[in-house]
Write an enzyme that holds these catalytic residues in place. Sequence first.
Site, mmCIF file in Angstrom:
data_model
loop_
_atom_site.group_PDB
_atom_site.id
_atom_site.type_symbol
_atom_site.label_atom_id
_atom_site.label_comp_id
_atom_site.label_asym_id
_atom_site.label_seq_id
_atom_site.Cartn_x
_atom_site.Cartn_y
_atom_site.Cartn_z
ATOM 1 N N HIS A 3 -9.445 2.379 0.481
ATOM 2 C CA HIS A 3 -9.812 1.513 1.478
ATOM 3 C C HIS A 3 -10.299 1.887 2.497
ATOM 4 O O HIS A 3 -10.415 1.396 3.454
ATOM 5 C CB HIS A 3 -8.073 1.375 2.543
ATOM 6 C CG HIS A 3 -7.663 0.034 2.352
ATOM 7 N ND1 HIS A 3 -8.340 -0.363 3.174
ATOM 8 C CD2 HIS A 3 -6.067 -0.326 2.259
ATOM 9 C CE1 HIS A 3 -7.763 -2.147 3.545
ATOM 10 N NE2 HIS A 3 -6.643 -1.829 2.680
ATOM 11 N N GLU B 118 -12.084 -3.136 -2.862
ATOM 12 C CA GLU B 118 -10.487 -2.622 -2.918
ATOM 13 C C GLU B 118 -9.915 -3.031 -4.926
ATOM 14 O O GLU B 118 -10.168 -3.483 -5.457
ATOM 15 C CB GLU B 118 -9.836 -2.593 -2.260
ATOM 16 C CG GLU B 118 -9.251 -2.711 -0.845
ATOM 17 C CD GLU B 118 -8.700 -3.192 -0.043
ATOM 18 O OE1 GLU B 118 -6.740 -2.999 -0.133
ATOM 19 O OE2 GLU B 118 -8.461 -3.647 0.532
ATOM 20 N N HIS C 146 1.186 -1.028 -0.095
ATOM 21 C CA HIS C 146 0.046 -0.194 -0.350
ATOM 22 C C HIS C 146 0.767 1.702 0.469
ATOM 23 O O HIS C 146 0.394 2.038 0.914
ATOM 24 C CB HIS C 146 -0.977 0.268 1.088
ATOM 25 C CG HIS C 146 -2.038 -1.045 0.858
ATOM 26 N ND1 HIS C 146 -2.021 -1.669 -0.405
ATOM 27 C CD2 HIS C 146 -2.871 -1.664 2.296
ATOM 28 C CE1 HIS C 146 -3.727 -2.367 -0.003
ATOM 29 N NE2 HIS C 146 -3.836 -2.149 1.553
HETATM 30 C C1 BGC Z 1 -4.974 -6.320 2.231
HETATM 31 C C2 BGC Z 1 -4.324 -6.804 3.791
HETATM 32 C C3 BGC Z 1 -3.762 -5.725 4.410
HETATM 33 C C4 BGC Z 1 -4.860 -4.621 5.116
HETATM 34 C C5 BGC Z 1 -4.056 -3.404 6.402
HETATM 35 C C6 BGC Z 1 -5.987 -4.969 2.548
HETATM 36 O O1 BGC Z 1 -5.909 -4.670 1.195
HETATM 37 O O2 BGC Z 1 -5.359 -6.712 1.497
HETATM 38 O O3 BGC Z 1 -3.089 -8.274 3.603
HETATM 39 O O4 BGC Z 1 -3.503 -6.303 5.952
HETATM 40 O O5 BGC Z 1 -4.765 -4.368 3.658
HETATM 41 O O6 BGC Z 1 -4.836 -3.472 6.750
#
Ligand code: BGC
Length: 339
Positions: A173, A304, A102
């Site tokens: 998110h 997402e 991310h």
């Molecule tokens: C991911 C998870 C990750 C989370 C973060 C999600 O988009 O797929 O694996 O732990 O984001 O909080």
Amino acid sequence: MKAELINKSASGIETYTIENDNGMRAEFITFGARIFKLFVKDKNDNLVDVVAGFDTPDGFREENPYFNAVIGRVGNRIGGAKFTLDGKEYNLYKNDGNNHLHGGKVGFDSRMWTAQILGDDSVKMSRLSQDGEEGYPGNLQVSVTYTLTPDNALELKYEAVCDQDTICSLTNHAYFNLDGTFETVLDHEVFIGADKVTVVDDELIPHGELKDVKGTAFDFTTAKKIGKDIKADEHMIEIARGYDFNYVLRGEGVRKVATAYSQNSGIEMSVYTDRKCMQLYTGNFLGGLKGKKTYGYQSAFCMETQGYPNACNVPEFDSMTLEKDTKYTAYTKYAFDIK
Ligand code: BGC
């Protein structure tokens, strides 16, 4: 409808609100271009805030799992935290074991954005992600425009352009619970128009293999409760502690790709996007964080929309390369109805 600036926190975070004629209201903050609150009417006409988060904008500066933020420069995991572009290897920040997740240590979720009101029903948030930020090449000018429509939908339009070749894959998110209680989402019914998921290794990295969902615990082609198969004897589900998988969506162009519904509130959310893929994440890493509510294990879900994760390392996946001076655009809409 009227979009307006309603607050500026001591640390400089601005809050914008947009309300439509049906009473639906969304608030956004400039820290991470996050959705702060999203009030939707339930079957009893009560307004329910369906997104997770904190009571104040500054709350989001605390450690949290990307609550409702714009994720970039690249969403999801990049295996080994590196990729090669135009013959050059780039090393990214490792914030998830050996991998990059991310956007890195200080991703787009934790940067300040500049807001601009566009007409009565839109707020645009922009920022410049500088060359080398978190290891990515090129100066990327990026924006997301949030629009609240008269028919109770929140639209997200992403745009980006870079002065060098780079990689880019943006998402939001948002953590949803359609009851607004954030107790559990196991009783929410979900449909996903996808026949395949990307297979992941034990570090949740996809390497190119796709799996047919038909007849398996991964299958949401017919709506079912999130909790129905979440304890299935499937290695990937065990590793992820629930659903945390990338679905390869049917069709192309802007289309309806998923729905989520809670019988308790009667709220149904439909997801529309022009992206190829969508991650269903069932809050498996939530562990009791206190904010507007207390966010326990599987108390929220995320849908997402995205491109293929780790595509920068997997030639079989559609590329996430953004060529110099070429415009990146992406579209997602979360629409709300009572059923
Ligand atoms: C991911 C998870 C990750 C989370 C973060 C999600 O988009 O797929 O694996 O732990 O984001 O909080």
